[in-house]
Write a protein that holds these residues in place. Sequence first.
Motif, mmCIF file in Angstrom:
data_model
loop_
_atom_site.group_PDB
_atom_site.id
_atom_site.type_symbol
_atom_site.label_atom_id
_atom_site.label_comp_id
_atom_site.label_asym_id
_atom_site.label_seq_id
_atom_site.Cartn_x
_atom_site.Cartn_y
_atom_site.Cartn_z
ATOM 1 N N THR A 155 0.828 -1.205 0.000
ATOM 2 C CA THR A 155 0.000 0.000 0.000
ATOM 3 C C THR A 155 0.864 1.257 0.000
ATOM 4 O O THR A 155 0.563 2.228 -0.721
ATOM 5 C CB THR A 155 -0.926 0.004 1.232
ATOM 6 O OG1 THR A 155 -1.855 -1.089 1.129
ATOM 7 C CG2 THR A 155 -1.705 1.310 1.333
ATOM 8 N N LEU A 188 2.462 1.612 -3.469
ATOM 9 C CA LEU A 188 1.439 2.022 -4.424
ATOM 10 C C LEU A 188 1.083 3.495 -4.239
ATOM 11 O O LEU A 188 0.970 4.254 -5.212
ATOM 12 C CB LEU A 188 0.203 1.145 -4.241
ATOM 13 C CG LEU A 188 -0.997 1.417 -5.140
ATOM 14 C CD1 LEU A 188 -0.630 1.175 -6.599
ATOM 15 C CD2 LEU A 188 -2.168 0.525 -4.740
ATOM 16 N N SER A 189 0.937 3.911 -2.989
ATOM 17 C CA SER A 189 0.577 5.305 -2.708
ATOM 18 C C SER A 189 1.704 6.251 -3.092
ATOM 19 O O SER A 189 1.452 7.341 -3.616
ATOM 20 C CB SER A 189 0.223 5.465 -1.228
ATOM 21 O OG SER A 189 -0.872 4.647 -0.868
ATOM 22 N N SER A 239 1.930 6.505 -6.902
ATOM 23 C CA SER A 239 0.730 7.197 -7.382
ATOM 24 C C SER A 239 0.781 8.679 -7.045
ATOM 25 O O SER A 239 0.334 9.517 -7.830
ATOM 26 C CB SER A 239 -0.522 6.564 -6.760
ATOM 27 O OG SER A 239 -0.637 5.200 -7.109
ATOM 28 N N LEU A 298 -5.019 5.277 -10.136
ATOM 29 C CA LEU A 298 -5.081 6.196 -8.995
ATOM 30 C C LEU A 298 -4.573 7.583 -9.369
ATOM 31 O O LEU A 298 -5.141 8.602 -8.965
ATOM 32 C CB LEU A 298 -4.270 5.635 -7.823
ATOM 33 C CG LEU A 298 -4.853 4.406 -7.119
ATOM 34 C CD1 LEU A 298 -3.862 3.855 -6.107
ATOM 35 C CD2 LEU A 298 -6.164 4.759 -6.430
ATOM 36 N N SER A 331 -6.533 3.860 -2.467
ATOM 37 C CA SER A 331 -5.663 2.749 -2.870
ATOM 38 C C SER A 331 -6.250 1.404 -2.469
ATOM 39 O O SER A 331 -5.896 0.370 -3.053
ATOM 40 C CB SER A 331 -4.270 2.919 -2.256
ATOM 41 O OG SER A 331 -4.317 2.784 -0.847
ATOM 42 N N ASP A 335 -2.425 -5.729 -1.527
ATOM 43 C CA ASP A 335 -2.246 -4.592 -0.642
ATOM 44 C C ASP A 335 -2.855 -4.918 0.718
ATOM 45 O O ASP A 335 -3.239 -6.061 0.995
ATOM 46 C CB ASP A 335 -2.878 -3.339 -1.249
ATOM 47 C CG ASP A 335 -4.388 -3.447 -1.339
ATOM 48 O OD1 ASP A 335 -4.887 -4.578 -1.562
ATOM 49 O OD2 ASP A 335 -5.067 -2.429 -1.180
#
Length: 265
Positions: free
Chosen positions: A67, A70-71, A74, A139, A204, A214
């Motif tokens: 997570t 990914l965040s 993004s 995202l 997310s 995630d």
Amino acid sequence: MLVNLIKQVLSTVLQIVILLLAVSWLLDSGAQAMGYTWQWQRIPDYILIYEDGEWWRGELLDGLLITLQLSAWSLIATLIIGLTTAFLRLSNSIIGRIIARSYVELIRNTPLLVQIYLLYFVFGPIIGLDRFSTAVLALALFQGAYTSEVFRAGLNSISLGQFEAAKSLDLPILSTYRFVILPQVLQKTLPPLTNEVISLIKNSSIVSVMAIFDLTTQGRNLVSETAMPFEIWFTIAIIYLLLTLSLSGLSALLAHKLGAQWRTQ
């Protein structure tokens, strides 16, 4: 001002602690009424595991790392897309303004889940994106549309005198934006930008529909394996809460240093 900021932070922490105690009491009362037995003692095993003299990551910690990755990616893409779109909206190019306006309206008026499905099943395979890259793109496109409006509002708030002063000093256009305009935009837009980043972190969780492992996906898998839906989902909610609160605290400190307009209701 620093003393007031510390007081606000302590007051917020106290309110959160009181809220958590109240929620805990309500949950315990509800569990007793249903005859449900809490199994909180099992939760640490899904975060960190100590075995054979070594620490191993549990499923929830693995999901948290995904997570965060990914965040982070993004967020970088969101800022680039948002700033580029804002410049296009304010440019003299009719085509640029039409493209930027169409993008913002399209993204803002369609659900994120539909966008994810379209990218994952239609456009992703065409352009050769894997799951993680598709999730980042989805995202970033979604949050970038909202972030562009924040940047556009910040750019519009800068007086023309700032541009004229930079021009009188013979500053190149890139230096003008880098050293004069964008620092002021950041100062004016930091609070709403923080809201967009928090929304990005929460959104997310939706990419779990793409089978990305995630935090939300790991939690769903654990619920099916352990039959502990309450403990697992409450733990995940607390992790997300800690993430967003930490981000809010860091943003408040940065806003204090930059002199941004940050008010606590």
